[in-house]
Design an enzyme around this catalytic site. Sequence first.
Site: not given
Length: 504
Positions: A211, A216, A298, A373
Amino acid sequence: MLLDDVVRASADLAATRSRKAKTAVLAEVLRTAGPGELTAAVAFLTGQPAQGRIGAGWRTLAELGAEPATEPALTVADVDAALGEVATTSGSGSATRRAEVLGALLSSATKAEQDFLFRLLTGELRQGALEGVMVDAIAAAAEVPGEVVRRAFMLSGRLPATAEAAMSGGIEALREFRLELGRPVRPMLASPAESLPDALTELSSAVVEYKMDGARIQVHRDGDEVHVYTRTLREITAHVGELAELVRALPCTSVVLDGETLALADDGRPRPFQETMSRFGSTREEQVRALLLRPYFFDCLHLDGTDLLDAPLRERNAALRQVAGEHVIPGQSEPADPDALLTASLAAGHEGVVVKDLESPYAAGRRGRAWLKVKPVHTLDLVVLAAEWGHGRRTGYLSNLHLGARDPDGGAPIMVGKTFKGLTDQLLSWQTERLPELESHRDDWTVHVRPELVVEIELDGVQASSRYAGGVALRFARVVRYRPDKEARDADTIDAVRAMLPSG
């Protein structure tokens, strides 16, 4: 349909906290609106006209001095047409013409309608018709399954267009929406997990990935045409030429990739998040050279003519590795030593790991339990509601922040605490300049603002409290940073805050 009908519905939404009641109010508006009115009505009730911001602030509108009409006569179509003219008027004399159109519009509105239009045009219409509630209302009004509406919205990115399709063509029209190259989809989101063992227990077949503390991005390529979007679907292609060139060179004809990008220091560790975000608004050559962005992908949503949204992550990962190669984010499927991955991620300067269900489809715009997460430090993304003037060395600065969590049922943000800790001199100066631009009202000690800014808060935990409406309060909260990459709709919900209460 009269604007008064929409104004009354808006008042009904503001008067209830019940999601069921809100859905019923909105569904009735959708059933009543005519074909030429539906798009505008949905846009108005979700807090933004179809034309977007038209550059009319509160002061501009107030200075028009329009006397209100005594009886409602404005239609939704009248308002939409007037706003369309304002948005498209440009050139010599445009300021005068825009003022004339807005003045005529407000003079035709009743006092209640004027108040609604003021709030709509200045971004203050926060009465509770958030996206999730409107999706439920569209499903109820059109008598179609909610999942079909959610998928259509995911692919169209536009609630008014989704409502129009549902009300005019039902389930068949909604199923016509497809992933379209060059039109971004809402990103899939992760929910927090208490620990890595908990996440792995919940998701028995999983991939564990770093992470990263980046921004993003979603990239679309169709031949040589490349587009790069932020998590809020804003296009930034012109500012990130190195990313566009990299995607253009991938071994494929068409692709849609989801990932993170960040600027790295010379030792390979991530630079501060704010430095990465600064690139999204800059085309200065010297800054571009100094802050080259590195992408880490990802997920793969489309590859060479095949849409992969509904494919399990296991298949999407195979496509991702085929096309993205060295640019795939570090991680392992069903790792033998997941703790080692978490340790390596933290040692490299990242936030932790994300555990993802290998059998899950891509649920765009949803924060479900398919992605979890894991971070060793508790943080929440909260909305700034107000700030108090400081004392001592902070005299003259807006300091103590009032923080709110998002209401998942579409109400106003729910206050969960205050903090002045973690605010650097730079942040104090910035928010003292920025917050008055969002001011809704003030008193002697506090400036209240429209709930638009998201701030990341680190905390030791939460505790039950009768001080705030949500019944919960933050413990030892401190500011980590503001999140310009997020909007209020991306903030953590009051349910997420309550979930941090100690059990037992």
